[in-house]
Design a protein around this motif. Structure first.
Motif, mmCIF file in Angstrom:
data_model
loop_
_atom_site.group_PDB
_atom_site.id
_atom_site.type_symbol
_atom_site.label_atom_id
_atom_site.label_comp_id
_atom_site.label_asym_id
_atom_site.label_seq_id
_atom_site.Cartn_x
_atom_site.Cartn_y
_atom_site.Cartn_z
ATOM 1 N N MET A 25 29.760 -36.174 -26.531
ATOM 2 C CA MET A 25 30.949 -36.044 -25.688
ATOM 3 C C MET A 25 32.069 -36.958 -26.187
ATOM 4 O O MET A 25 33.227 -36.556 -26.252
ATOM 5 C CB MET A 25 30.609 -36.358 -24.230
ATOM 6 C CG MET A 25 31.766 -36.167 -23.278
ATOM 7 S SD MET A 25 32.464 -34.493 -23.229
ATOM 8 C CE MET A 25 31.114 -33.561 -22.567
ATOM 9 N N THR A 28 33.550 -35.529 -29.425
ATOM 10 C CA THR A 28 34.392 -34.371 -29.127
ATOM 11 C C THR A 28 35.705 -34.811 -28.485
ATOM 12 O O THR A 28 36.773 -34.269 -28.789
ATOM 13 C CB THR A 28 33.646 -33.390 -28.205
ATOM 14 O OG1 THR A 28 32.388 -33.078 -28.798
ATOM 15 C CG2 THR A 28 34.426 -32.116 -27.995
ATOM 16 N N THR A 29 35.633 -35.802 -27.615
ATOM 17 C CA THR A 29 36.843 -36.319 -26.968
ATOM 18 C C THR A 29 37.764 -36.968 -27.998
ATOM 19 O O THR A 29 38.989 -36.791 -27.948
ATOM 20 C CB THR A 29 36.480 -37.315 -25.855
ATOM 21 O OG1 THR A 29 35.671 -36.638 -24.890
ATOM 22 C CG2 THR A 29 37.712 -37.872 -25.183
ATOM 23 N N ARG A 30 37.197 -37.718 -28.933
ATOM 24 C CA ARG A 30 38.022 -38.323 -30.005
ATOM 25 C C ARG A 30 38.764 -37.248 -30.794
ATOM 26 O O ARG A 30 39.936 -37.411 -31.137
ATOM 27 C CB ARG A 30 37.169 -39.178 -30.924
ATOM 28 C CG ARG A 30 36.918 -40.572 -30.388
ATOM 29 C CD ARG A 30 36.296 -41.492 -31.424
ATOM 30 N NE ARG A 30 34.928 -41.134 -31.759
ATOM 31 C CZ ARG A 30 33.868 -41.477 -31.041
ATOM 32 N NH1 ARG A 30 34.004 -42.197 -29.954
ATOM 33 N NH2 ARG A 30 32.667 -41.118 -31.408
ATOM 34 N N PHE A 32 39.676 -34.267 -29.679
ATOM 35 C CA PHE A 32 40.728 -33.765 -28.794
ATOM 36 C C PHE A 32 41.926 -34.719 -28.815
ATOM 37 O O PHE A 32 43.077 -34.291 -28.939
ATOM 38 C CB PHE A 32 40.201 -33.607 -27.369
ATOM 39 C CG PHE A 32 41.273 -33.258 -26.377
ATOM 40 C CD1 PHE A 32 41.709 -31.944 -26.239
ATOM 41 C CD2 PHE A 32 41.855 -34.233 -25.588
ATOM 42 C CE1 PHE A 32 42.714 -31.613 -25.335
ATOM 43 C CE2 PHE A 32 42.855 -33.919 -24.677
ATOM 44 C CZ PHE A 32 43.282 -32.608 -24.554
ATOM 45 N N VAL A 99 40.189 -29.691 -23.107
ATOM 46 C CA VAL A 99 39.564 -30.980 -22.819
ATOM 47 C C VAL A 99 38.049 -30.807 -22.795
ATOM 48 O O VAL A 99 37.533 -29.916 -22.123
ATOM 49 C CB VAL A 99 40.055 -31.540 -21.459
ATOM 50 C CG1 VAL A 99 39.271 -32.793 -21.086
ATOM 51 C CG2 VAL A 99 41.549 -31.836 -21.508
ATOM 52 N N VAL A 101 34.682 -31.248 -21.458
ATOM 53 C CA VAL A 101 34.025 -31.667 -20.219
ATOM 54 C C VAL A 101 32.726 -30.887 -20.058
ATOM 55 O O VAL A 101 32.523 -29.866 -20.701
ATOM 56 C CB VAL A 101 34.927 -31.444 -18.977
ATOM 57 C CG1 VAL A 101 36.156 -32.323 -19.015
ATOM 58 C CG2 VAL A 101 35.314 -29.994 -18.834
#
Length: 123
Positions: A25, A28-30, A32, A99, A101
């Motif tokens: 997670m 993946t957030t980095r 984004f 995003v 999530v």
């Protein structure tokens, strides 16, 4: 351009799913965040601490009452946010769809009014 806040809202179940694979997670957030920076739209991004570590200041009565933990009877909790500066609400929505999530989460998209839209009483 307008500022929009993408508010991450999760449930106990979706938060647990995110924590179960936190390394993936976060990676993946980095990605984004990198995409939003490259596009020149990211103004800020922050995650929030565990809701159990917070307090609620309730102004229902004559004096404020402070209680530990999140709001009572809540089904969704804010987990963090992204602040974007984009051309339109639709563009903010398109970013919100990207995003990373867990299933069961929601992203609330809210426009931040500009200074010229807020009544000014202080010179």
């Amino acid at each position: 351009m307008s500022k929009y806040l993408l508010i991450m809202r999760g449930t106990d179940e979706s938060n647990a799913a995110m924590m179960a694979d936190i390394d993936e997670m976060m990676a993946t957030t980095r990605l984004f965040i990198e995409d939003a920076v490259k596009a020149g739209v990211l103004l800020a991004a922050e995650g929030l601490d565990d809701p159990g570590q917070g307090v609620v200041v309730d102004f229902s009565g004559e004096t404020p009452v402070v209680t530990d933990g999140p709001y009572g009877e809540t089904k969704e909790l804010f987990g963090g946010f992204f602040m974007l500066d984009v051309a339109s609400k639709q563009e903010a929505i398109e970013w919100a769809k990207r995003v990373p999530v867990a299933r069961g989460s929601k992203i609330e998209v809210r426009r931040v009014p500009g200074d010229d839209e807020v009544p000014q009483t202080n010179d």
